[in-house]
Design a protein around this motif. Structure first.
Motif, short mmCIF file in Angstrom:
data_model
loop_
_atom_site.label_atom_id
_atom_site.label_comp_id
_atom_site.label_asym_id
_atom_site.label_seq_id
_atom_site.Cartn_x
_atom_site.Cartn_y
_atom_site.Cartn_z
N LYS A 22 0.78 -1.16 0.01
CA LYS A 22 0.13 0.16 -0.05
C LYS A 22 0.79 1.36 -0.23
CE LYS A 22 -1.69 1.55 4.20
NZ LYS A 22 -1.42 2.67 4.49
N ASN A 23 1.93 1.17 0.76
CA ASN A 23 2.68 2.42 0.96
C ASN A 23 3.80 2.70 -0.14
OD1 ASN A 23 1.02 3.01 3.19
ND2 ASN A 23 2.44 2.36 4.83
N ARG A 92 -4.39 10.58 4.32
CA ARG A 92 -3.00 11.19 4.48
C ARG A 92 -2.34 11.15 3.12
NH1 ARG A 92 -0.37 14.00 7.91
NH2 ARG A 92 2.14 14.20 7.80
N ARG A 121 0.42 14.46 13.29
CA ARG A 121 0.89 14.21 11.84
C ARG A 121 0.85 15.59 10.98
NH1 ARG A 121 -1.47 8.94 9.76
NH2 ARG A 121 0.60 8.76 8.91
N PRO A 122 1.74 16.41 11.57
CA PRO A 122 1.93 17.85 10.72
C PRO A 122 2.59 17.77 9.48
CG PRO A 122 3.74 17.64 12.53
CD PRO A 122 2.75 16.39 12.56
N ILE A 123 2.69 18.76 8.66
CA ILE A 123 2.99 18.80 7.39
C ILE A 123 4.26 19.63 7.13
CG2 ILE A 123 1.13 18.01 6.14
CD1 ILE A 123 0.36 20.75 5.36
N ASP A 124 4.72 20.34 8.16
CA ASP A 124 5.79 21.45 8.24
C ASP A 124 7.23 21.13 7.57
OD1 ASP A 124 6.25 19.55 10.59
OD2 ASP A 124 7.73 20.50 11.01
N LEU A 125 7.32 19.80 7.50
CA LEU A 125 8.71 19.41 6.76
C LEU A 125 8.37 19.48 5.28
CD1 LEU A 125 9.92 16.59 9.00
CD2 LEU A 125 10.56 19.26 9.23
N SER A 162 11.24 11.91 7.60
CA SER A 162 9.80 11.59 7.55
C SER A 162 9.50 10.93 6.12
CB SER A 162 8.98 13.08 7.19
OG SER A 162 7.80 12.84 6.41
N VAL A 163 8.76 9.85 5.96
CA VAL A 163 8.41 9.20 5.00
C VAL A 163 7.76 10.24 3.81
CG1 VAL A 163 7.14 7.18 3.88
CG2 VAL A 163 8.39 6.86 5.90
N GLY A 164 6.48 10.68 4.09
CA GLY A 164 5.70 11.46 3.37
C GLY A 164 6.43 12.75 2.77
N ASP A 304 4.55 0.47 12.29
CA ASP A 304 3.38 0.04 11.45
C ASP A 304 3.14 -1.59 11.96
OD1 ASP A 304 3.47 1.61 8.29
OD2 ASP A 304 2.78 2.29 10.25
N VAL A 326 7.93 7.11 17.12
CA VAL A 326 7.67 7.59 16.00
C VAL A 326 6.57 8.49 15.99
CG1 VAL A 326 7.25 7.43 13.52
CG2 VAL A 326 8.88 5.94 14.58
N ARG A 370 -3.76 -0.44 11.79
CA ARG A 370 -2.98 -1.49 12.26
C ARG A 370 -3.45 -1.99 13.57
NH1 ARG A 370 -0.98 -2.48 7.50
NH2 ARG A 370 -0.05 -0.64 6.37
C1 EPZ Z 1 3.89 6.95 6.29
O1 EPZ Z 1 3.44 7.86 7.06
C2 EPZ Z 1 3.23 5.71 6.32
N1 EPZ Z 1 2.07 5.99 5.33
C3 EPZ Z 1 2.70 5.48 7.69
O2 EPZ Z 1 1.84 4.30 7.59
C4 EPZ Z 1 3.85 5.07 8.28
O3 EPZ Z 1 3.52 4.80 10.00
C5 EPZ Z 1 4.81 6.32 8.66
O4 EPZ Z 1 5.12 6.62 7.27
C6 EPZ Z 1 6.26 5.82 9.31
O5 EPZ Z 1 6.82 5.13 8.92
C7 EPZ Z 1 2.28 6.07 3.92
O6 EPZ Z 1 3.19 5.61 3.59
C8 EPZ Z 1 1.21 6.09 3.18
P1 EPZ Z 1 6.30 10.34 8.64
P2 EPZ Z 1 3.88 9.42 7.12
O7 EPZ Z 1 6.06 11.70 7.76
O8 EPZ Z 1 4.37 9.76 5.91
C9 EPZ Z 1 6.52 13.65 11.77
C10 EPZ Z 1 0.07 2.84 7.74
O9 EPZ Z 1 -0.16 2.12 9.07
N2 EPZ Z 1 6.34 14.52 10.96
O10 EPZ Z 1 7.13 9.57 8.31
O11 EPZ Z 1 2.68 10.37 7.45
C11 EPZ Z 1 5.12 12.74 12.24
O12 EPZ Z 1 4.30 13.72 12.92
C12 EPZ Z 1 0.35 4.21 7.84
O13 EPZ Z 1 0.27 2.13 6.84
C13 EPZ Z 1 6.47 16.03 11.21
O14 EPZ Z 1 6.64 16.24 12.44
O15 EPZ Z 1 4.73 9.39 8.44
C14 EPZ Z 1 5.79 11.65 12.97
O16 EPZ Z 1 5.67 11.88 14.35
C15 EPZ Z 1 0.25 4.78 9.20
N3 EPZ Z 1 6.59 16.75 10.02
C16 EPZ Z 1 6.94 11.39 12.28
O17 EPZ Z 1 7.25 12.57 11.55
C17 EPZ Z 1 6.29 16.67 8.98
O18 EPZ Z 1 6.14 17.18 8.01
C18 EPZ Z 1 6.91 10.27 11.06
O19 EPZ Z 1 5.80 10.87 10.28
C19 EPZ Z 1 5.99 15.30 8.47
C20 EPZ Z 1 6.17 14.34 9.64
#
Ligand code: EPZ
Length: 419
Positions: A22-23, A92, A121-125, A162-164, A304, A326, A370
């Motif tokens: 999925k991811n 998201r 789950r902010p988007i600042d990065l 951050s993955v996203g 996850d 995380v 999950r």
């Molecule tokens: C991805 O989410 C996955 N989703 C999540 O899987 C997974 O848990 C997560 O990565 C961590 O591995 C998809 O790929 C669709 P992050 P994402 O940005 O990208 C902080 C599932 O169950 N952060 O790596 O949203 C955030 O708050 C889902 O399939 C910031 O602070 O995760 C978190 O604490 C759930 N600022 C940490 O980083 C930002 O701009 C990890 O988030 C972005 C993130």
């Protein structure tokens, strides 16, 4: 609305084929927007997040054609750069459309994805990276308006891998003018799969899988065909289900190298795991030995898989310790597991799981995708019958999980809430 009815199951055995990730599928689908030519994606699992992303892209003007696990996507005639507000808030990952639309059209107006039960789950990065590339980001009324005359390669450092944010900034920089470096980027296999796909489209991305990416902007990208990597989280979920019920299973279509952290933990807890080229054998009888885990960005133990491992720990020998580094609120499943007789104490980002000899079936509900999977795992081990509600969460992250588990002997079926 639907629910799962699960009864205690013993000795799961047989073979399960793991579906596509999925991811990995979600960012790769967004990347199709970067070309007018047709892209063909194989090995797609039609779980509901994928279908939601497909419908979002169709509303933007993408033409799609689905045949089983194969979808073709053509984004020649995009009619809007404003993805549907409510759909973006549903999943998201749809925020990844921002990077792709910004790269192709220089403008996008998109809902802030918002938080969910596991955290703010902010988007600042994401936004900081877009601004470094030369975009203007304005937020207001729950929407982000992003625009750029031109995107210019630069050096970006992510405060957190951050993955996203890594995925969105790859999408925004592959057509930029010049070279972009993304330092302290995420190294998850899904990022590498996305880079393979984009390079097949003609992008120039180096360093995928490491903590620094070098992206040399190109003028245009062309269509291609790509097979999505197997879903490591689905694979791990099925492994833990078999460990909880006991049994011996074979997983097909699995990348063992993407499951290193879980495989080592399962062995530490007493399971026997054999790694094959694209298969995995796992056998476990009796109670596991509880241990400590700390969730980390890849290649650490995946967040996850945390809920699913907690479910297994509830019936293990001794006391398990889980440190969730995380997300700030990813223990919602603990309360539901305790309703089944588990003994879990949550202290901030740490959970202490004292193994008990037995769980008992009752009615519980999923709080995120999950967590829903974790409840299935504990219900397979619990005495009696368990009713799991709000399973639309499970359907967001798994395609027919109940059929895959029933295929190896699990006593699980989907019912309407009215039944
Ligand atoms: C991805 O989410 C996955 N989703 C999540 O899987 C997974 O848990 C997560 O990565 C961590 O591995 C998809 O790929 C669709 P992050 P994402 O940005 O990208 C902080 C599932 O169950 N952060 O790596 O949203 C955030 O708050 C889902 O399939 C910031 O602070 O995760 C978190 O604490 C759930 N600022 C940490 O980083 C930002 O701009 C990890 O988030 C972005 C993130």
């Amino acid at each position: 609305m639907e629910k799962f009815i699960v009864e205690q199951s013993h000795a799961l055995k047989g073979t399960v084929r793991v579906g596509g990730s999925k991811n990995a599928a979600l960012p790769i689908m967004a990347a199709c927007l970067l070309t007018k030519e047709e892209c063909v994606l194989e090995g797609i699992s039609h779980l509901s997040d994928v279908d939601t992303m497909l419908s979002l892209m169709e509303e933007l003007g993408c033409r799609t054609c689905c045949e089983g696990e194969r979808i073709s996507v053509c984004c020649a005639d995009i009619c809007s750069t404003q993805p549907d507000y409510n759909k973006v808030k549903q999943i998201r990952a749809s925020f990844l459309l921002a990077g792709a639309l910004l790269a192709r059209f220089g403008t996008v107006s998109i809902a802030m994805p918002g938080g969910c039960s596991i955290g703010v789950r902010p988007i600042d990065l994401h936004l900081k990276g877009f601004e470094k590339l030369g975009a203007l980001c304005e937020t207001g009324h729950g929407t982000v308006n992003i625009s750029a005359e031109k995107l210019t390669g630069c050096e970006i450092y992510l405060d957190f891998p951050s993955v996203g944010a890594t995925e969105n900034l790859i999408l925004a920089s592959v057509l930029a003018d010049g070279v972009t470096y993304i330092r302290n980027c995420a190294t998850e296999p899904e990022i590498s799969d996305m880079a393979v796909f984009l390079n097949r489209m003609g992008a120039r991305i180096e360093g995928a899988g490491s903590d620094m990416l070098r992206i040399t902007g190109v003028k245009r990208l062309h269509g291609c065909t790509h097979r999505i990597i197997p879903d490591r989280i689905e694979a791990g979920t099925i492994m833990l289900a078999a460990a909880a019920a006991g049994g011996k299973i074979r997983l097909e279509n699995v990348r063992c190298d993407h499951l290193t952290a879980l495989i080592h933990k399962m062995r530490e807890m007493g399971a026997s795991v054999t790694e094959g080229e694209n298969y995995l054998l796992m056998e476990k009888r009796g109670r596991v030995n509880n241990t400590a885990i700390k969730t980390m960005p890849y290649p650490g133990f995946p967040t996850d898989m945390q809920a699913q491992l907690m479910a297994l720990m509830t019936i293990g020998k001794g006391t398990g310790i889980i440190n969730e580094t995380v997300f700030e609120n990813r223990f919602m499943h603990a309360a539901e597991l305790n309703r089944m007789g588990a003994d879990i104490k949550v202290e901030g980002r740490c959970a202490i799981v004292r193994g008990v000899r037995r769980l008992t079936g009752t009615s519980v509900k999923a709080t995120d995708l999950r967590a829903g999977a974790a409840l299935i795992i504990s219900a397979l081990a619990a005495e009696g019958k368990t009713e799991i509600g709000e399973i639309e969460y499970v359907d967001r992250g798994y395609y027919h999980l109940e059929d895959k588990l029933a295929g190896i002997g699990a006593r699980i079926e989907r019912r309407s809430d009215e039944d």
